[in-house]
Design an enzyme around this catalytic site. Structure first.
Site, PDB file in Angstrom:
ATOM      1  N   SER A 596       0.762  -0.510  -0.263  1.00 41.81           N
ATOM      2  CA  SER A 596       0.215  -0.348  -0.224  1.00 41.81           C
ATOM      3  C   SER A 596       0.608   1.445   0.182  1.00 41.81           C
ATOM      4  O   SER A 596       1.761   1.266  -0.648  1.00 41.81           O
ATOM      5  CB  SER A 596      -0.740   0.136   1.156  1.00 41.81           C
ATOM      6  OG  SER A 596      -1.382   1.011   1.132  1.00 41.81           O
ATOM      7  N   HIS A 713      -7.901  -5.160  -0.764  1.00 47.11           N
ATOM      8  CA  HIS A 713      -6.842  -4.691  -0.397  1.00 47.11           C
ATOM      9  C   HIS A 713      -5.731  -5.146   0.244  1.00 47.11           C
ATOM     10  O   HIS A 713      -4.579  -5.033  -0.007  1.00 47.11           O
ATOM     11  CB  HIS A 713      -7.080  -2.811   0.542  1.00 47.11           C
ATOM     12  CG  HIS A 713      -5.563  -2.289   0.132  1.00 47.11           C
ATOM     13  ND1 HIS A 713      -5.011  -1.636  -0.278  1.00 47.11           N
ATOM     14  CD2 HIS A 713      -5.345  -2.127   1.884  1.00 47.11           C
ATOM     15  CE1 HIS A 713      -3.597  -1.364  -0.319  1.00 47.11           C
ATOM     16  NE2 HIS A 713      -3.789  -1.010   0.635  1.00 47.11           N
TER      17      HIS A 713
END
Length: 744
Positions: A596, A713
């Site tokens: 991320s 994610h």
């Protein structure tokens, strides 16, 4: 899908932003096949089996929440559990007496997510439960939670479905249930028959970041779109809006209804009113003599402050210095202060007296507080080491008194605190500890014991409940804290885990991990998969506490914002160079990994210092800083990075890895991983970066790409997918560094 029209001349790989187009998916499938052909199928290697065994092990601690008592008056503990037989998981409960047993805990299944997924034909991923607070259920016993909102996603995405569940029948509510289709919803119970809902209700209901822009009050049995009135709204340029109830009655306070506008990731405006319980009910439940609730008051606090309520107190956490009364004390950023809530609502900030719960030093930072019936437990960090302090809640929730001698010495460990049931008058809490090499241990603790202690460490512990058996061989491993000096002279701490007899010859496979953003703190967590995939094989693990994180409070975070982002990268480089200087490793035996925002970090290591690293794993990353704000939730991160449509692009382009690829450069081997179903960080960041690298080198660079078709994610939707992705990454890095070491 993007929100801005860009030509292929401006960005020749713009087509990869179409998430599920056949062309994009063909690229992903082709790259996946090439990756496995080059690196091997992780399922055929030992690491995969070991990691999967850990993820599906029955030896894990079944951590619990407390949902009241059963018909016999005994506490009920709920747990969500995944294993080999239940890869999607079971929501279940047991009693406190059964939970304390060392084996054969008697669980009752409430919801089988695997069975639900098969029934619905949808790959459901559990997103948690949001229970109806006992104190707001006027129909049933206040000793038991009777309803909960179940959150489920398709394949692990951030967008979720919400379904109401009846805990008295262990089935979904069928009579006028609350239910929401897929969206990035914000929802909570106001009372049994009223919800506060922020969700996608059509045009103008979402912000530019894709989160709710409005809050509706939804009464059971009515239509959400036509009957539920909008009670609060923000601007389309906001990140999101939300609403919640803070019921402080058990601590001697009142009930506060709170609306908030998050204008940016770090700034919010709060609107609060003090209400009666009857104000929370549906109109036909309130009775004829209930007065109207008061008007909302906008809290006169700084936009970057956070607020919460405890008893009669308003607690304010500061991200910048604050002088609430002109000529009065200035409270330092990173401080936690409190004052009387009703006085603040009626007179504003200038009419209040403030007290300090926590004031930071250069190397200390606030983490969180947790409360039992009579005590507040304050968790802080001292040089990235955990420390606890205990306060007595006194005078009907209007005063906090530090328990002298109750402060714990800072230790290199991770701690978790979860009150068991303050609603029943209990001061007991679950206390969990672990560190890099010590697995989690769960204790039953009691905050009231701190009043009789002489300051001995962890005197609040009542009894040991459960321990996670060692998941990897940690014999001979030692943990130490070291310091590197960044380019501007700032001292950057880092943790290093290695064998005590490690020979400092520069040949040790070393993995450097970092994040450095969003005020997120790294610390000593026990990660069993990392243990078997890296440490057990003789690797050295390093975790860097670089600027941009929250390890030393808001100042540490703000030092790496926007135009100062280079500081984060200079810090990380400094740690890598220090490892080489001290002969822990050499550039050829140093790998970096991040996901991320951490993927942006290691993406920049790849383009900025390709000479410093031997292998890179870049997971679910941001990489295109020209268009990040147009993709999915990207607009919400401009407070962190900047706005590329303004002059900010002058500094943003300096750390946009996608734009800083230079043809002809000898880059180290890199594995980039992402998920098609990631609806937070767009998979196009990874796709475009890899495609540009492949095309620019005619496929000659060691670039490997794997895109999980599910996973959100987090990159994986179940244990098998998680084991696959974990083994793929660790085997790639360890094999690459080991081969390099043999050549030194």
């Amino acid at each position: 899908m993007s929100t801005t029209t860009v030509s292929t001349a401006e960005d020749p790989y713009i087509w990869l932003e179409e998430v599920e187009s056949e062309q994009s998916l063909d690229f992903a499938r082709s790259a996946n096949a090439a990756c496995l052909a080059a690196l091997g199928n992780p399922e055929e290697k030992g690491t995969y089996a070991r990691v999967l065994q850990i993820l599906e092990s029955d030896d894990r601690i079944p951590h619990v929440t407390h949902f009241g008592v059963n018909d016999d008056g005994e506490p009920i503990l709920f747990n969500f559990w995944k294993d080999a037989k239940n890869p999607k998981g079971l929501w279940r409960y047991t009693t406190l007496s059964s939970y304390k047993k060392t084996s054969d805990i008697e669980w009752t299944t409430v919801l089988d997510v695997d069975a639900l997924a098969e029934k619905d034909g949808i790959s459901w991923v559990w997103g948690g439960s949001r229970p109806l607070p006992r104190s707001r259920d006027p129909v049933y016993s206040k000793d038991r939670v009777t309803r909960a909102l179940i959150v489920l996603s398709r394949g692990g995405s951030d967008a979720t479905h919400v379904k109401e569940f009846d805990l008295t029948t262990n089935d979904f509510v069928t009579d006028q249930p609350f239910q929401l289709p897929e969206a990035k919803s914000r929802v909570s119970y106001k009372s049994r028959n009223v919800l506060l809902v922020g969700t996608d209700t059509g045009p103008d209901s979402l912000t530019d970041s894709g989160y709710p822009r409005t809050v509706r009050e939804w009464v059971r049995g009515t239509d959400l779109l036509t009957d539920a009135k909008v009670v609060f709204e923000g601007e389309t340029t906001d990140v999101s809006v939300s609403a919640f109830i803070s019921d402080e009655r058990i601590w001697g306070g009142g009930i506060y209804e709170v609306y908030s506008r998050a204008m940016t990731f770090y700034t919010s405006k709060y609107f609060v009113r003090s209400v009666q319980f009857e104000h929370l009910l549906a109109p036909d439940e309130r009775g004829p003599y209930v007065s109207d609730p008061p008007d909302f008051v906008e809290l006169d606090v700084q936009d970057d402050a956070n607020i919460s309520f405890l008893g009669k107190l308003l607690v304010i956490t500061l991200r910048s210095d604050w002088e609430p009364v002109v000529g009065g004390p200035v409270y330092k950023k990173g401080s936690v202060i409190y004052t009387d809530a009703e006085t603040f609502l009626q007179k504003g900030r200038t009419g209040c007296e403030y007290k300090i719960l926590f004031e930071p030093t250069e190397r200390t930072a606030y983490e969180y507080y947790s409360v039992t019936k009579n005590y507040l437990i304050l968790s802080t960090m001292d040089n990235v080491k955990s420390r606890l302090q205990f306060y007595k809640i006194e005078d009907g929730g209007s005063r906090l008194t530090l328990i002298e001698g109750g402060s714990q010495e800072a230790q290199i460990r991770d701690v978790g605190i979860r009150p068991i049931d303050p609603y029943s008058g209990s001061d007991e809490f679950w206390f969990t500890t672990s560190d890099f090499v010590t697995p989690s241990t769960l204790f039953l603790a009691d905050a009231s014991r701190m009043e009789t202690t002489n300051g001995e460490s962890d005197a609040f512990i009542v009894e040991h409940v459960k321990s996670l058996p060692p998941q990897f061989d940690a014999s001979g491993l030692v943990v130490s804290q070291c310091t590197a000096t960044s380019k501007d002279g700032t001292q950057i701490p880092y943790f290093i885990v290695r064998k005590e007899d490690t020979v400092l010859n520069g040949k040790n496979p070393t993995l450097l991990y970092g994040y450095g953003g969003f005020e997120v703190s790294l610390g000593p967590h026990y990660v069993a998969t990392q243990g078997v995939a890296w440490l057990e094989r003789g690797g050295v693990y390093v975790e860097a506490n670089i600027r941009g994180g929250g390890e030393f409070g808001p100042s540490w975070h703000q030092a790496g914002l926007k135009a100062n982002r280079n500081k984060c990268y200079e810090d990380f480089i400094a740690v890598g160079e220090h490892l080489i200087e001290t002969k822990v490793c050499s550039p050829k035996t140093l790998a970096v990994r991040g996901g991320s925002n951490g993927g942006l970090l290691v993406g920049n290591m790849y383009t900025m210092r390709p000479d410093l690293f031997g292998a890179i794993h870049c997971a679910v990353p941001l990489l295109d800083m020209k268009r990040f704000h147009t993709l999915l939730a990207g607009a919400s991160w401009m407070a962190e990075y900047g706005n590329p449509d303004t002059d900010d692009w002058e500094f943003l382009q300096k750390y946009s890895p996608y734009h800083n690829i230079k043809e002809g450069t000898e880059y180290p081997p890199i594995l980039v991983t992402t998920s098609t179903r990631d609806d937070r960080v767009h998979p196009a960041h990874a796709r475009k970066f890899v495609k540009k690298l492949m095309d620019g080198s005619n496929g000659k660079l060691p670039v490997y790409y794997y895109e999980n078709i599910e996973g959100g994610h987090g990159g994986a939707a179940d244990a098998k997918q998680s084991a696959f992705m974990t083994a793929l990454a660790y085997d790639f890095m360890f094999d690459t560094l080991s081969k390099n070491a043999m050549e030194l």
